[in-house]
Design an enzyme around this catalytic site. Structure first.
Site, PDB file in Angstrom:
ATOM      1  N   SER A 140       0.873  -1.191   0.000  1.00  0.00           N
ATOM      2  CA  SER A 140       0.000   0.000   0.000  1.00  0.00           C
ATOM      3  C   SER A 140       0.903   1.232   0.000  1.00  0.00           C
ATOM      4  O   SER A 140       2.058   1.153   0.439  1.00  0.00           O
ATOM      5  CB  SER A 140      -0.857   0.013   1.271  1.00  0.00           C
ATOM      6  OG  SER A 140      -1.436   1.287   1.475  1.00  0.00           O
ATOM      7  N   TYR A 153      -1.424  -1.110  10.662  1.00  0.00           N
ATOM      8  CA  TYR A 153      -1.705  -1.357   9.238  1.00  0.00           C
ATOM      9  C   TYR A 153      -0.549  -0.821   8.390  1.00  0.00           C
ATOM     10  O   TYR A 153      -0.014  -1.528   7.533  1.00  0.00           O
ATOM     11  CB  TYR A 153      -3.031  -0.706   8.826  1.00  0.00           C
ATOM     12  CG  TYR A 153      -3.342  -0.925   7.355  1.00  0.00           C
ATOM     13  CD1 TYR A 153      -3.502  -2.207   6.840  1.00  0.00           C
ATOM     14  CD2 TYR A 153      -3.456   0.156   6.475  1.00  0.00           C
ATOM     15  CE1 TYR A 153      -3.766  -2.413   5.488  1.00  0.00           C
ATOM     16  CE2 TYR A 153      -3.718  -0.042   5.128  1.00  0.00           C
ATOM     17  CZ  TYR A 153      -3.878  -1.327   4.637  1.00  0.00           C
ATOM     18  OH  TYR A 153      -4.124  -1.534   3.302  1.00  0.00           O
TER      19      TYR A 153
HETATM   20  N1  LIG Z   1      -8.826  -0.583  -1.258  1.00  0.00           N
HETATM   21  C1  LIG Z   1      -7.825   0.225  -0.994  1.00  0.00           C
HETATM   22  O1  LIG Z   1      -7.959   1.466  -0.965  1.00  0.00           O
HETATM   23  C2  LIG Z   1      -6.446  -0.342  -0.729  1.00  0.00           C
HETATM   24  C3  LIG Z   1      -5.350   0.535  -0.754  1.00  0.00           C
HETATM   25  C4  LIG Z   1      -4.077   0.040  -0.547  1.00  0.00           C
HETATM   26  C5  LIG Z   1      -3.878  -1.317  -0.338  1.00  0.00           C
HETATM   27  N2  LIG Z   1      -4.948  -2.148  -0.313  1.00  0.00           N
HETATM   28  C6  LIG Z   1      -4.677  -3.579  -0.085  1.00  0.00           C
HETATM   29  O2  LIG Z   1      -5.182  -4.286  -1.193  1.00  0.00           O
HETATM   30  C7  LIG Z   1      -5.504  -5.618  -0.813  1.00  0.00           C
HETATM   31  C8  LIG Z   1      -6.888  -5.973  -1.330  1.00  0.00           C
HETATM   32  O3  LIG Z   1      -7.800  -5.111  -0.706  1.00  0.00           O
HETATM   33  P1  LIG Z   1      -9.218  -4.752  -1.336  1.00  0.00           P
HETATM   34  O4  LIG Z   1      -9.287  -3.297  -1.406  1.00  0.00           O
HETATM   35  O5  LIG Z   1      -9.504  -5.568  -2.538  1.00  0.00           O
HETATM   36  O6  LIG Z   1     -10.115  -5.202  -0.080  1.00  0.00           O
HETATM   37  P2  LIG Z   1     -11.500  -5.983   0.036  1.00  0.00           P
HETATM   38  O7  LIG Z   1     -12.406  -5.635  -1.088  1.00  0.00           O
HETATM   39  O8  LIG Z   1     -11.933  -5.781   1.441  1.00  0.00           O
HETATM   40  O9  LIG Z   1     -11.037  -7.505  -0.170  1.00  0.00           O
HETATM   41  C9  LIG Z   1     -10.233  -8.144   0.777  1.00  0.00           C
HETATM   42  C10 LIG Z   1     -10.113  -9.600   0.404  1.00  0.00           C
HETATM   43  O10 LIG Z   1      -9.342 -10.252   1.435  1.00  0.00           O
HETATM   44  C11 LIG Z   1     -10.083 -11.377   1.904  1.00  0.00           C
HETATM   45  N3  LIG Z   1      -9.798 -11.634   3.308  1.00  0.00           N
HETATM   46  C12 LIG Z   1     -10.024 -10.802   4.375  1.00  0.00           C
HETATM   47  N4  LIG Z   1      -9.698 -11.427   5.523  1.00  0.00           N
HETATM   48  C13 LIG Z   1      -9.265 -12.681   5.170  1.00  0.00           C
HETATM   49  C14 LIG Z   1      -8.801 -13.800   5.900  1.00  0.00           C
HETATM   50  N5  LIG Z   1      -8.724 -13.762   7.244  1.00  0.00           N
HETATM   51  N6  LIG Z   1      -8.450 -14.914   5.233  1.00  0.00           N
HETATM   52  C15 LIG Z   1      -8.538 -14.969   3.883  1.00  0.00           C
HETATM   53  N7  LIG Z   1      -8.963 -13.933   3.133  1.00  0.00           N
HETATM   54  C16 LIG Z   1      -9.324 -12.810   3.774  1.00  0.00           C
HETATM   55  C17 LIG Z   1     -11.543 -11.002   1.696  1.00  0.00           C
HETATM   56  O11 LIG Z   1     -12.355 -12.154   1.550  1.00  0.00           O
HETATM   57  P3  LIG Z   1     -13.236 -12.861   2.699  1.00  0.00           P
HETATM   58  O12 LIG Z   1     -13.909 -11.786   3.481  1.00  0.00           O
HETATM   59  O13 LIG Z   1     -14.133 -13.724   1.883  1.00  0.00           O
HETATM   60  O14 LIG Z   1     -12.248 -13.664   3.502  1.00  0.00           O
HETATM   61  C18 LIG Z   1     -11.461 -10.290   0.341  1.00  0.00           C
HETATM   62  O15 LIG Z   1     -11.462 -11.243  -0.689  1.00  0.00           O
HETATM   63  C19 LIG Z   1      -5.359  -5.658   0.724  1.00  0.00           C
HETATM   64  O16 LIG Z   1      -4.105  -6.255   1.044  1.00  0.00           O
HETATM   65  C20 LIG Z   1      -5.361  -4.195   1.115  1.00  0.00           C
HETATM   66  O17 LIG Z   1      -4.628  -3.972   2.311  1.00  0.00           O
HETATM   67  C21 LIG Z   1      -6.225  -1.705  -0.494  1.00  0.00           C
END
Ligand SMILES: NC(=O)c1ccc[n+]([C@@H]2O[C@H](COP(=O)([O-])OP(=O)(O)OC[C@H]3O[C@@H](n4cnc5c(N)ncnc54)[C@H](OP(=O)(O)O)[C@@H]3O)[C@@H](O)[C@H]2O)c1
Length: 261
Positions: A140, A153
């Protein structure tokens, strides 16, 4: 049908992970989709099989639990053909440390740090033995902007960046690529899960999730070690890295600096 290789995508039930899975299936990879929500994974797998004809496995597993993590480690170690691992699953927090629950912080470290480390450790031996493979680690921009969100985080994402850079050094010449991706604010359910809806953030900070994933994969094709889709001035990253590497050469002194004596 020939395949570009087996790709394991964590956090594939929603957000960026589901889009990584879709792009990789379209590109000719067979897949394993990992997350807790088995029904969402099954629905995506059915769609991808129908749209692309690829083979898609579903692994419903909580990667913050020892049992769930072991099952995915076993998959990575047991198959002889894992071409790609996308360590995408992650959770965040906006809560100050003083207001945070210790259990929530522990689960965040278990998923963002421990699971990513152990899955990488499980996938690498086979890749190194075959002299081929790719690991994509989703970090991130808070890896650099550590003051922006919850400190644990931010630190977990700094870990992902530092771990990836150390691996790039260790794996040089072994045919295995490791990329760190640093998304900024991206339109996924991540923000609702945080209890901080995207509507509270400036609209011109928010990147479409499909564009983010396409940029991450474009960075991979370009051979980038670190891909920051929202950074429009790549020379600033190059200067930051050059400064860090130059600084790292200055620490090896047997005596403390004069100011400490
Ligand atoms: N969105 C942003 O603005 C942003 C910015 C920077 C970095 N990121 C990073 O990008 C990555 C993806 O995030 P996203 O934005 O796509 O978030 P998201 O839509 O909340 O998706 C998160 C994914 O992780 C899975 N997950 C959560 N807890 C889990 C667990 N205990 N075991 C296995 N799977 C788990 C969730 O599935 P289940 O709930 O089905 O387990 C979901 O598929 C993350 O690493 C996040 O930190 C996001």
């Amino acid at each position: 049908m020939s395949t570009k290789g087996y790709a394991v995508v964590t956090g594939a039930s929603a957000g960026m992970g589901a889009l990584f899975a879709q792009r990789l299936a379209r590109d000719g990879h067979d897949l394993a989709l990992v997350a807790r929500n088995g029904a969402a994974l099954e629905a995506l797998a059915a769609r991808l099989r129908a749209d692309t004809g690829r083979s898609v496995d579903v692994v419903a597993a909580d990667l913050a639990s020892e049992d769930g993590l072991r099952r995915v480690e076993d998959l990575l170690r047991g198959r002889g053909d894992v071409a790609m691992l996308v360590n995408n699953a992650g959770v965040g927090s906006m809560r100050p440390l003083l207001d945070s629950d210790a259990g929530e912080l522990t689960r965040m470290i278990a998923l963002n740090v421990t699971a990513l480390t152990r899955l990488t450790h499980a996938a690498l031996p086979g890749m190194v033995a075959r002299g081929a493979g790719t690991i994509v680690n989703v970090s991130s921009i808070v890896a650099i902007a550590t003051e922006m969100m919850n400190g644990v985080y931010g630190a977990s994402k700094s870990y992902v960046l530092a771990f990836t850079q150390a691996l790039q050094h260790e794996l040089a010449g072994k045919g295995v690529r490791v990329q760190a991706v640093l998304p900024g604010v991206t339109a996924t359910g991540f923000w609702d899960t945080l209890g901080h809806p995207l509507a509270r953030l400036p609209a011109d900070w928010i990147m479409d999730a499909g564009e983010l994933v396409d940029a991450a994969l474009a960075g991979l094709r370009r051979g980038e070690a670190v891909t920051i889709p929202g950074l429009h001035a790549p020379e600033r990253w190059d200067a930051h890295e050059a400064s860090r590497r130059a600084l790292a050469t200055l620490f090896g002194n047997a005596r403390p600096a004069a100011r400490y004596r």
